[in-house]
Design a protein around this motif. Structure first.
Motif, PDB file in Angstrom:
ATOM      1  N   UNK A  85       7.949   5.753  -0.416  1.00  0.00           N
ATOM      2  CA  UNK A  85       6.712   4.744  -0.037  1.00  0.00           C
ATOM      3  C   UNK A  85       6.993   3.018  -1.109  1.00  0.00           C
ATOM      4  N   UNK A  86       8.149   3.215  -1.696  1.00  0.00           N
ATOM      5  CA  UNK A  86       8.067   2.313  -2.592  1.00  0.00           C
ATOM      6  C   UNK A  86       8.829   0.980  -0.922  1.00  0.00           C
ATOM      7  N   UNK A  87       9.522   1.462  -0.511  1.00  0.00           N
ATOM      8  CA  UNK A  87      10.114   0.236   0.275  1.00  0.00           C
ATOM      9  C   UNK A  87       9.184   0.174   1.515  1.00  0.00           C
ATOM     10  N   UNK A  88       8.511   0.628   1.717  1.00  0.00           N
ATOM     11  CA  UNK A  88       7.408   0.714   2.704  1.00  0.00           C
ATOM     12  C   UNK A  88       6.709   0.045   2.305  1.00  0.00           C
ATOM     13  N   UNK A  89       6.058  -0.294   1.199  1.00  0.00           N
ATOM     14  CA  UNK A  89       5.196  -0.651  -0.396  1.00  0.00           C
ATOM     15  C   UNK A  89       5.655  -2.672   0.018  1.00  0.00           C
ATOM     16  N   UNK A 122      -1.217  -7.992  12.957  1.00  0.00           N
ATOM     17  CA  UNK A 122      -0.690  -7.596  12.277  1.00  0.00           C
ATOM     18  C   UNK A 122      -0.756  -7.560  10.348  1.00  0.00           C
ATOM     19  N   UNK A 123      -1.758  -8.643  10.044  1.00  0.00           N
ATOM     20  CA  UNK A 123      -2.551  -7.828   8.742  1.00  0.00           C
ATOM     21  C   UNK A 123      -2.669  -7.110   8.177  1.00  0.00           C
ATOM     22  N   UNK A 124      -3.987  -6.618   9.076  1.00  0.00           N
ATOM     23  CA  UNK A 124      -5.005  -5.756   8.816  1.00  0.00           C
ATOM     24  C   UNK A 124      -3.959  -4.101   8.932  1.00  0.00           C
ATOM     25  N   UNK A 125      -3.263  -4.348   9.598  1.00  0.00           N
ATOM     26  CA  UNK A 125      -2.324  -2.504   9.909  1.00  0.00           C
ATOM     27  C   UNK A 125      -0.746  -2.980   8.824  1.00  0.00           C
ATOM     28  N   UNK A 126      -0.509  -4.001   8.072  1.00  0.00           N
ATOM     29  CA  UNK A 126       0.544  -4.298   7.378  1.00  0.00           C
ATOM     30  C   UNK A 126      -0.221  -4.247   5.497  1.00  0.00           C
ATOM     31  N   UNK A 127      -1.372  -3.743   5.780  1.00  0.00           N
ATOM     32  CA  UNK A 127      -2.365  -3.966   3.864  1.00  0.00           C
ATOM     33  C   UNK A 127      -2.531  -2.405   4.784  1.00  0.00           C
ATOM     34  N   UNK A 128      -2.924  -2.248   5.247  1.00  0.00           N
ATOM     35  CA  UNK A 128      -3.065  -0.718   5.339  1.00  0.00           C
ATOM     36  C   UNK A 128      -1.675   0.465   5.051  1.00  0.00           C
ATOM     37  N   UNK A 129      -0.448   0.301   5.567  1.00  0.00           N
ATOM     38  CA  UNK A 129       0.461   1.032   5.695  1.00  0.00           C
ATOM     39  C   UNK A 129       0.545   0.811   3.856  1.00  0.00           C
ATOM     40  N   UNK A 130       0.295  -0.616   3.724  1.00  0.00           N
ATOM     41  CA  UNK A 130       1.368  -1.294   2.509  1.00  0.00           C
ATOM     42  C   UNK A 130       0.179  -0.422   0.630  1.00  0.00           C
ATOM     43  N   UNK A 131      -1.164  -0.152   1.207  1.00  0.00           N
ATOM     44  CA  UNK A 131      -2.271   0.470   1.087  1.00  0.00           C
ATOM     45  C   UNK A 131      -1.944   1.263   0.905  1.00  0.00           C
ATOM     46  N   UNK A 132      -1.424   2.267   1.326  1.00  0.00           N
ATOM     47  CA  UNK A 132      -1.151   3.595   1.598  1.00  0.00           C
ATOM     48  C   UNK A 132      -0.244   4.057   0.709  1.00  0.00           C
ATOM     49  N   UNK A 137       2.637   5.688  -4.760  1.00  0.00           N
ATOM     50  CA  UNK A 137       3.642   5.014  -5.813  1.00  0.00           C
ATOM     51  C   UNK A 137       2.751   5.150  -6.801  1.00  0.00           C
ATOM     52  N   UNK A 138       1.430   5.006  -7.334  1.00  0.00           N
ATOM     53  CA  UNK A 138       0.609   5.117  -7.727  1.00  0.00           C
ATOM     54  C   UNK A 138       1.161   6.079  -9.255  1.00  0.00           C
ATOM     55  N   UNK A 139       0.926   7.269  -9.376  1.00  0.00           N
ATOM     56  CA  UNK A 139       1.384   8.544  -9.926  1.00  0.00           C
ATOM     57  C   UNK A 139       2.094   7.765 -10.480  1.00  0.00           C
ATOM     58  N   UNK A 140       3.470   7.039  -9.881  1.00  0.00           N
ATOM     59  CA  UNK A 140       5.036   6.816 -10.341  1.00  0.00           C
ATOM     60  C   UNK A 140       4.938   5.829 -11.591  1.00  0.00           C
ATOM     61  N   UNK A 141       4.443   5.099 -11.442  1.00  0.00           N
ATOM     62  CA  UNK A 141       4.805   3.605 -12.008  1.00  0.00           C
ATOM     63  C   UNK A 141       4.932   3.714 -12.921  1.00  0.00           C
ATOM     64  N   UNK A 155      -5.081  -0.176  -4.580  1.00  0.00           N
ATOM     65  CA  UNK A 155      -4.692   0.313  -3.595  1.00  0.00           C
ATOM     66  C   UNK A 155      -5.758   0.674  -2.307  1.00  0.00           C
ATOM     67  N   UNK A 156      -6.356   1.431  -3.700  1.00  0.00           N
ATOM     68  CA  UNK A 156      -8.360   1.579  -2.563  1.00  0.00           C
ATOM     69  C   UNK A 156      -9.343   0.791  -1.818  1.00  0.00           C
ATOM     70  N   UNK A 157      -9.044  -0.271  -3.057  1.00  0.00           N
ATOM     71  CA  UNK A 157      -9.935  -0.999  -2.569  1.00  0.00           C
ATOM     72  C   UNK A 157      -8.992  -2.493  -1.291  1.00  0.00           C
ATOM     73  N   UNK A 158      -7.622  -2.385  -1.432  1.00  0.00           N
ATOM     74  CA  UNK A 158      -7.837  -2.612  -0.080  1.00  0.00           C
ATOM     75  C   UNK A 158      -7.630  -2.177   0.944  1.00  0.00           C
ATOM     76  N   UNK A 159      -7.248  -0.374   0.848  1.00  0.00           N
ATOM     77  CA  UNK A 159      -7.621  -0.154   2.665  1.00  0.00           C
ATOM     78  C   UNK A 159      -9.073  -0.659   2.589  1.00  0.00           C
ATOM     79  N   UNK A 160      -9.373  -0.419   1.767  1.00  0.00           N
ATOM     80  CA  UNK A 160     -11.339  -0.167   1.557  1.00  0.00           C
ATOM     81  C   UNK A 160     -12.081  -1.807   2.629  1.00  0.00           C
TER      82      UNK A 160
END
Length: 252
Positions: A85-89, A122-132, A137-141, A155-160
């Motif tokens: 998830x870190x690398x995908x993000x 491309x931008x919105x697809x990348x946002x969705x993937x990075x947001x998920x 990652x959030x619990x491991x920050x 992350x939630x607001x980014x996706x929404x």
């Protein structure tokens, strides 16, 4: 001899030229401040992409952790799905950070609408993937509960906001699409403002003279999970209202 009728030119010799109904009104040229602002956003986005992402693509987390690079020490040794998830993000986030400024380039929208649309997808697809990936990652920050809630909310607001922007343009609501894209990119730009705020907070803590870098960095990083994106959204909403786009109204 007069016939008693008057031609349009004779009846209104000083009448202004009227544009055809199907012709859009001329666009006002962008101000110097707007062009300078867009240039700053583009260059700072590219700089942070190179600075923050490149090291993770050139060495392993273990090697980077030994060198004290970025967040490598926090994610080295984590479960495989967290490292993935870190690398995908970081990769998807970098794509969004690079593509985002071009969505606000008027010349691209007007002269090359097809390129604008594909860049937006491309931008919105990348946002969705990075947001998920960010939610994983959030619990491991490394900022504890503040980071969990701050980065998790980001992350939630980014996706929404990305979904709202996509739904608006699919419905043909261009003004709402523009407003939601501005909010969304304000969240994407948190990758830049996070680094800027850390620099500012480190500088403030260094003023007294007795400076412990590690302690100062921990203090700064504890503040940025919310600080990196809330002011961005405030500025975005101000710009949205200034441009007459659909905005949120505070309750009376």
């Amino acid at each position: 001899m007069s016939t008693g009728t008057r031609t349009p030119a004779a009846s209104a010799p000083d009448a202004p030229h009227v544009r055809g109904e199907g012709m859009p009104p001329p666009r006002a040229p962008r101000s110097f401040a707007a062009r300078a602002g867009w240039t700053w956003v583009l260059l700072s986005s590219l700089a942070i992409t190179v600075y923050a992402v490149t090291p993770y693509l050139t060495a392993s987390l273990a090697a980077l952790s030994e060198g004290g690079v970025g967040l490598a020490s926090n994610y080295d040794g984590r479960p495989g799905f967290v490292q993935l998830a870190f690398y995908v993000h970081i990769v998807a986030g970098a794509i969004a950070l690079i593509a985002g400024p071009f969505q606000f380039w008027r010349g691209l929208r007007t002269r090359h609408p097809r390129v604008h649309r594909w860049t937006g997808r491309t931008y919105l697809g990348a946002v969705l993937i990075a947001g998920v990936a960010g939610l994983v990652m959030a619990p491991f920050n490394s900022a504890g509960l503040v980071g969990f809630f701050g980065f998790g909310a980001l992350a939630v607001l980014w996706i929404v906001t990305g979904v709202r922007a996509y739904r608006a343009i699919r419905a043909g609501d261009v003004p709402s699409h523009r407003a939601w894209m501005m909010r969304n990119f304000a969240l994407t730009y948190a990758a830049v403002t996070l680094r800027l705020w850390i620099g500012v907070l480190l500088g403030v803590q260094a003023l007294p003279g007795d400076f412990d870098f590690e302690a100062a960095f921990d203090n700064a990083y504890a503040a940025v999970p919310f600080l990196c994106w809330i002011p961005n959204l405030i500025v975005a909403e101000w710009l949205i209202r200034r441009r007459g786009l659909p905005s949120y109204a505070l309750p009376a």
